[in-house]
Motif scaffolding. Structure first.
Motif, PDB file in Angstrom:
ATOM      1  N   ALA A   7      11.505 101.881-105.896  1.00 22.65           N
ATOM      2  CA  ALA A   7      12.716 101.200-104.990  1.00 22.65           C
ATOM      3  C   ALA A   7      13.441 100.624-105.765  1.00 22.65           C
ATOM      4  O   ALA A   7      14.467  99.919-105.408  1.00 22.65           O
ATOM      5  N   SER A  76       8.992  93.807-101.229  1.00 24.47           N
ATOM      6  CA  SER A  76       8.793  95.321-101.712  1.00 24.47           C
ATOM      7  C   SER A  76       8.131  96.316-100.200  1.00 24.47           C
ATOM      8  O   SER A  76       7.452  95.613-100.145  1.00 24.47           O
ATOM      9  N   ASP A  77       8.611  97.927-100.682  1.00 28.16           N
ATOM     10  CA  ASP A  77       8.099  98.309 -99.490  1.00 28.16           C
ATOM     11  C   ASP A  77       6.618  99.384 -99.694  1.00 28.16           C
ATOM     12  O   ASP A  77       5.943 100.493 -99.664  1.00 28.16           O
ATOM     13  N   TYR A  78       6.549  98.728-101.478  1.00 27.79           N
ATOM     14  CA  TYR A  78       5.209  98.989-102.622  1.00 27.79           C
ATOM     15  C   TYR A  78       4.147  98.923-101.736  1.00 27.79           C
ATOM     16  O   TYR A  78       2.280  98.617-102.074  1.00 27.79           O
ATOM     17  N   CYS A  88       7.294  96.871 -90.276  1.00 20.80           N
ATOM     18  CA  CYS A  88       7.335  98.333 -90.073  1.00 20.80           C
ATOM     19  C   CYS A  88       6.504  99.009 -89.291  1.00 20.80           C
ATOM     20  O   CYS A  88       6.873  99.674 -88.877  1.00 20.80           O
ATOM     21  N   GLY A 125      13.891 104.722 -94.887  1.00 19.70           N
ATOM     22  CA  GLY A 125      12.506 105.183 -95.191  1.00 19.70           C
ATOM     23  C   GLY A 125      11.471 106.100 -95.171  1.00 19.70           C
ATOM     24  O   GLY A 125      11.057 106.478 -96.405  1.00 19.70           O
ATOM     25  N   VAL A 128      12.944 108.347 -97.712  1.00 23.70           N
ATOM     26  CA  VAL A 128      12.621 107.942 -99.538  1.00 23.70           C
ATOM     27  C   VAL A 128      11.717 108.938 -99.202  1.00 23.70           C
ATOM     28  O   VAL A 128      10.971 109.551-100.598  1.00 23.70           O
ATOM     29  N   ARG A 129      10.405 108.492 -98.746  1.00 21.62           N
ATOM     30  CA  ARG A 129       9.143 108.608 -99.202  1.00 21.62           C
ATOM     31  C   ARG A 129       8.623 110.308 -99.262  1.00 21.62           C
ATOM     32  O   ARG A 129       8.255 111.576 -99.283  1.00 21.62           O
ATOM     33  N   GLN A 175      11.219 103.144 -91.278  1.00 23.20           N
ATOM     34  CA  GLN A 175      10.559 102.221 -92.562  1.00 23.20           C
ATOM     35  C   GLN A 175      11.484 101.872 -92.732  1.00 23.20           C
ATOM     36  O   GLN A 175      12.482 102.528 -93.381  1.00 23.20           O
ATOM     37  N   ASP A 177      13.594 100.410 -96.627  1.00 22.25           N
ATOM     38  CA  ASP A 177      13.347 100.534 -97.650  1.00 22.25           C
ATOM     39  C   ASP A 177      14.525  99.799 -98.471  1.00 22.25           C
ATOM     40  O   ASP A 177      16.040 100.279 -98.049  1.00 22.25           O
ATOM     41  N   GLY A 179      15.415  99.327-101.473  1.00 22.69           N
ATOM     42  CA  GLY A 179      15.094  99.502-103.188  1.00 22.69           C
ATOM     43  C   GLY A 179      17.055  99.274-103.303  1.00 22.69           C
ATOM     44  O   GLY A 179      18.012  99.245-104.783  1.00 22.69           O
TER      45      GLY A 179
END
Length: 346
Positions: A7, A76-78, A88, A125, A128-129, A175, A177, A179
């Motif tokens: 991301a 971070s979305d990780y 989220c 998000g 992206v996933r 979600q 993101d 990035g």
């Protein structure tokens, strides 16, 4: 619009070219060049400063890296425990009070979304996933999967109350993101921390994003080199409104790099599909996903932006990649003090 594999990683790797002596006099004070690096936000973060001593440089750069780490824990979305992911998890429920940092970046994101009519959208998000999965499996998302993800995407569904710092994600399953903006924001914040500790001649680099302060001693600006940006088969477009100078440097074998000279107190960001992509059934899809269609870009574009700060340049580079050359240039013209370089494959 955002990276599938990481991301926080753009497509065009930056090479920094600083032509200056290792030490110089700034007024009556001798300063030296110091450089430090750490892994942060999925890339190698690098900081260059001119300081009167190594102790002063180390203290300032440590504080800057600490600030970047703090922001990564927020955005971070990780990381399941990040503030962003906790927000989220509350999608469709009551508003959540967020930190000033998350509020700020969500407000900046909403403004870019509004101005670009949704070409920039941090609610991307779910899409992206899907494309991260496609990159691993080499199988395109189905039309049904893309349509289901599209129903969860829409920047209008982020409800922000700046006075109370309350944020609500209106649709269950949303979600976020960040990035396309978080690294630029982190560069700006790291530079601010360094400046507050008394060092104004500094540079912060994270992947495809760079924030610079005052120029190195004896120079009118930082000299930045972007690697492998031009070949004979590329069409190139420039727009210059920020006072920087653009030139090409031959690197051999038909390759050229782009040199941006005279950079001072600005952000520089690159984005595009020339390096990171997947090819499925003979068709090439960028790591950048268009939030309006849910598809990876296929327009073979690369963008470099110089703007008043790195938060702006980062989000603009992503937005222009999605809009394409013609609409992207028109969009850039609505911003003061922004320069751009766009290349596309003929």
């Amino acid at each position: 619009m955002f990276n599938i594999g990481s991301a926080f990683l753009h497509t065009v790797a930056f090479l920094l070219w600083i032509i200056c002596l290792p030490s110089a006099f700034c007024g009556d004070e001798k300063v030296e060049r110091f450089e430090f690096s750490e892994i942060a936000m999925g890339v190698r973060a690098r900081i260059v400063v001119y300081a009167s001593s190594e102790e002063e440089a180390r203290t300032a750069c440590k504080a800057a890296f600490d600030r970047i780490a703090e922001l990564e824990n927020i955005m971070s979305d990780y990381r399941p425990t990040s503030e962003l992911m906790r927000l989220c998890a509350s999608a469709g429920a009551a508003p959540v009070k967020v930190s000033p940092e998350l509020l700020n970046i969500l407000e900046r994101s909403a403004e870019m979304s509004r101005r670009s009519d949704g070409a920039f959208d941090v609610t991307i998000g779910p899409m992206v996933r899907l494309w991260r999965k496609a990159r691993q499996s080499k199988v395109l998302p189905s039309c049904e999967e893309i349509e289901a993800a599209r129903k969860l995407v829409g920047w209008h569904n982020i409800e922000i109350n700046p006075e109370t710092r309350m944020v609500r994600l209106a649709v269950p399953g949303m979600q976020l993101d960040l990035g396309g903006i978080a690294k630029g924001y982190a560069c700006d914040e790291a530079l601010r921390v360094i400046r507050n500790l008394g060092i104004s001649r500094a540079l912060v680099e994270m992947g495809g994003d760079i924030a610079v302060g005052d120029p190195p001693p004896g120079k009118t600006g930082w000299r930045i080199e972007v690697a492998n940006v031009a070949k004979a088969e590329h069409e190139r477009t420039f727009t210059t409104n920020s006072g920087v100078r653009w030139e090409f440097k031959s690197t051999g074998q038909g390759q050229k790099s782009l040199v941006i000279d005279g950079c001072s107190n600005v952000g520089i960001s690159s984005s595009g599909d020339t390096e990171q992509f997947i090819e499925i059934d003979g068709k090439r899809y960028s790591h950048i996903v268009d939030p309006r269609s849910g598809l990876g870009l296929t327009n073979r574009i690369a963008v470099t932006i110089v703007a008043r700060d790195c938060t702006t340049s980062d989000s603009l580079a992503t937005t222009v990649s999605v809009l394409g050359e013609k609409k992207g240039l028109q969009f850039i013209e609505s911003f003061d003090g922004v320069s751009a370089y766009i290349r596309r494959l003929r």
